[in-house]
Design an enzyme around this catalytic site. Structure first.
Site, PDB file in Angstrom:
ATOM      1  N   ARG A   1       1.114  10.932  -5.444  1.00  0.00           N
ATOM      2  CA  ARG A   1      -0.339  11.533  -5.437  1.00  0.00           C
ATOM      3  C   ARG A   1      -0.524  12.594  -4.051  1.00  0.00           C
ATOM      4  NH1 ARG A   1      -3.582   6.162  -5.401  1.00  0.00           N
ATOM      5  NH2 ARG A   1      -2.782   6.707  -3.146  1.00  0.00           N
TER       6      ARG A   1
ATOM      7  N   HIS B   1      -2.691   5.121 -13.459  1.00  0.00           N
ATOM      8  CA  HIS B   1      -1.787   3.953 -13.788  1.00  0.00           C
ATOM      9  C   HIS B   1      -1.134   3.915 -15.133  1.00  0.00           C
ATOM     10  CE1 HIS B   1      -3.527   1.185 -10.770  1.00  0.00           C
ATOM     11  NE2 HIS B   1      -2.277   1.885  -9.616  1.00  0.00           N
TER      12      HIS B   1
ATOM     13  N   SER C   1      -6.803   2.430  -7.140  1.00  0.00           N
ATOM     14  CA  SER C   1      -7.747   1.063  -6.891  1.00  0.00           C
ATOM     15  C   SER C   1      -9.043   0.834  -6.492  1.00  0.00           C
ATOM     16  CB  SER C   1      -6.804   0.108  -7.598  1.00  0.00           C
ATOM     17  OG  SER C   1      -5.871   0.624  -8.737  1.00  0.00           O
TER      18      SER C   1
ATOM     19  N   LYS D   1      -5.475  -6.425   0.460  1.00  0.00           N
ATOM     20  CA  LYS D   1      -6.519  -7.066   0.593  1.00  0.00           C
ATOM     21  C   LYS D   1      -7.331  -8.030  -0.739  1.00  0.00           C
ATOM     22  CE  LYS D   1      -8.558  -2.921   0.032  1.00  0.00           C
ATOM     23  NZ  LYS D   1      -7.107  -1.764   0.106  1.00  0.00           N
TER      24      LYS D   1
END
Length: 394
Positions: free
Chosen positions: A90, A17, A128, A41
C-alpha cells in the site's frame, strides 16, 4: 497450472483484501487464500470465523480456495505446490518489512517467488486494524468491508463487546474479546461493484507477461528478474523501449541484440521486442495479463507506485506484478554500470560478457564520457572524440 498462495490473518477481511484476491486470479490459474492461526495482536475473530467470512465474501469461484493454515508460509506454499507467494503493498511503510520477508523466503526456498501487486488506489488507506479502530469508535465502515463483516463488527462494538481503539492507528493493547456466531448477510455484488472480472475458471490458460525497460545496457539484475518471472509466467516478452529522452548509450538495435544474446537459452519462452508506444498498449497487443517490474529499494517505490496506478487506470485487466530484486543485485543499475566503466572500474559479474566486452572496448578507445560513479551518467551517449574517429577511419 500456476498456483499462488495469498497469506494473511484477515482479522477481518476487507474489500482491499478481496480486490487483491480477484486481481490475483487475472495472473494465476488458482489462488489459495491462506488464513493464519496467529496474529500480531490478539485477534478479534477466531481462525474458523475468519475463514468463513472470506468464503462468504468470495462465493463459490472454483479458482479461489480459502483454507486455514499453521506454520511457516513458505513451507505451506511448497506443500501446496504454489509457484508464488502473493502480497499486496500500500505504501512506503509496507516496503521495509515486505522486502525483508521476501528475501528471507527466497533464501528458504528459491523455487517459490514472492510477488507483489500494488493496492488499488481506493483501498490505499484500508487495513484490518484501521477498520476495527474506526468501528470501535462508532465511525462508518460501509464500503470498506463486505456487508456481513460490517454487520458483525457493528454488532460487537455497539453492544460494548469490544475494546475501543484509536481510529487510523491501532486497537488498544489486549485486543478484543472473541465474538459469538457470525452474521450471514450476503455480499454477492461486491466483485461487480469493484469492477473486477477474473479470468474464466479452469486451468491451462497460458500466462504472458511483459517486462519493459530501456536496458541501456541489460544487467545481471535485469536477467535475474526475467528468469525468475518464468517461475510465474508461461511466456515473457522483454520490451526494449526506444526512450530517446534518456539519451541512451546504445542504439535500440544494440540493446535488443544484447538482451537476445543473454537470454538465448530461453528463446522458446522469452521474446525480445522493441517498442515505442505505451507499455500497457504493447502488453495488450501481445495478450499479456501482467507487466513485470523489479523493486530494489525504497527509492524505487514512489515512482513505481505512481506508474502502477496509472497503468491500472489505463488498462484495468493488466496487472503490474513486482519482484523484489535478489540481494546480490540491490546496488546494480544500468546508470551505475555506465558510471563505473566510464572511469575504468570493473563491471565483471554485473553484466553479460558481451555487454562487458563492448563497454570495455568503448572505454579503452576513449568513447565514453566521464560521469560520477553511483550518481549520474553521461547525457549524450558515446563521446565522439575526433582523434579516435580519425584513427578508426585510418
Amino acid at each position: 497450472m500456476r498456483i499462488a498462495l495469498y497469506p494473511g490473518t484477515f482479522d477481518p477481511v476487507t474489500n482491499g483484501h478481496l480486490s487483491l484476491i480477484r486481481r490475483g486470479c487475472q495472473v494465476f490459474d488458482h489462488v489459495i487464500v491462506a488464513v493464519a492461526d496467529r496474529t500480531p495482536k490478539p485477534p478479534l475473530f477466531t481462525q474458523d470465523e475468519r475463514v468463513d467470512m472470506i468464503r462468504e465474501a468470495l462465493g463459490t469461484q472454483k479458482n479461489i480456495e480459502v483454507v486455514p493454515f499453521t506454520g511457516l508460509t513458505i513451507g505451506y506454499a511448497a506443500e501446496r505446490q504454489a509457484c508464488a507467494v502473493l502480497r499486496g503493498m500500500r505504501a512506503v511503510s509496507d516496503f521495509e518489512s515486505e522486502f525483508q520477508l521476501a528475501l528471507m523466503n527466497r533464501r528458504l526456498n528459491k523455487h517459490i517467488e514472492t510477488v507483489f501487486l500494488m493496492t488499488d488506489y481506493q483501498w490505499l488507506f484500508i487495513s484490518s486494524t484501521i477498520v476495527k479502530g474506526a468501528a470501535s469508535n462508532g465511525a462508518s465502515i460501509r464500503g470498506l468491508v463486505p456487508e456481513h463483516v460490517e454487520a458483525r463488527l457493528m454488532d460487537i462494538f455497539q453492544n460494548g463487546r469490544g475494546r475501543q481503539g484509536t481510529p487510523c492507528l491501532m486497537p488498544q493493547a489486549g485486543g478484543f474479546p472473541a465474538p459469538g456466531q457470525m452474521a450471514t448477510r450476503s455480499s454477492g455484488e461486491l466483485a461487480r461493484a469493484q469492477g473486477i472480472h477474473p479470468l474464466p475458471e479452469g486451468t491451462g490458460t497460458q500466462r504472458t507477461a511483459v517486462y519493459p525497460g530501456t536496458f541501456d545496457p541489460i544487467t545481471n539484475g535485469h536477467l535475474s528478474i526475467i528468469r525468475r518471472s518464468l517461475t510465474v509466467f508461461d511466456r515473457v516478452i522483454v520490451a526494449v523501449a526506444e526512450n530517446a529522452g534518456k539519451h541512451p548509450l546504445f542504439s535500440l538495435e544494440e540493446r535488443v541484440r544484447f538482451v537476445e544474446q543473454a537470454l538465448h537459452e530461453h528463446r522458446d519462452r522469452i521474446l525480445v521486442r522493441p517498442y515505442s508506444n505505451l507499455t500497457v498498449d504493447f502488453a495488450r497487443e501481445y495478450g499479456a495479463c501482467a507487466i513485470v517490474r523489479g523493486l530494489r529499494a525504497t527509492g524505487d517505490f514512489e515512482y513505481e507506485f505512481q506508474l502502477a496506478l496509472m497503468n491500472r487506470r489505463l488498462r484495468r485487466n493488466i496487472q503490474t506484478v513486482f519482484f523484489m530484486t535478489d540481494y546480490r543485485w540491490l546496488y546494480v543499475s544500468s546508470s551505475i554500470i555506465k558510471a563505473a566503466i566510464s572511469h575504468g572500474g570493473s563491471i565483471d559479474g554485473l553484466v553479460p560478457e558481451q555487454v562487458r566486452d563492448t563497454m570495455l572496448d568503448l572505454y579503452r578507445r576513449g568513447r565514453l564520457h566521464h560521469s560520477t560513479p553511483c550518481l549520474g551518467t553521461p547525457i549524450q551517449g558515446y563521446a565522439r572524440d575526433p582523434e579516435s574517429e580519425s584513427a578508426e577511419k585510418a
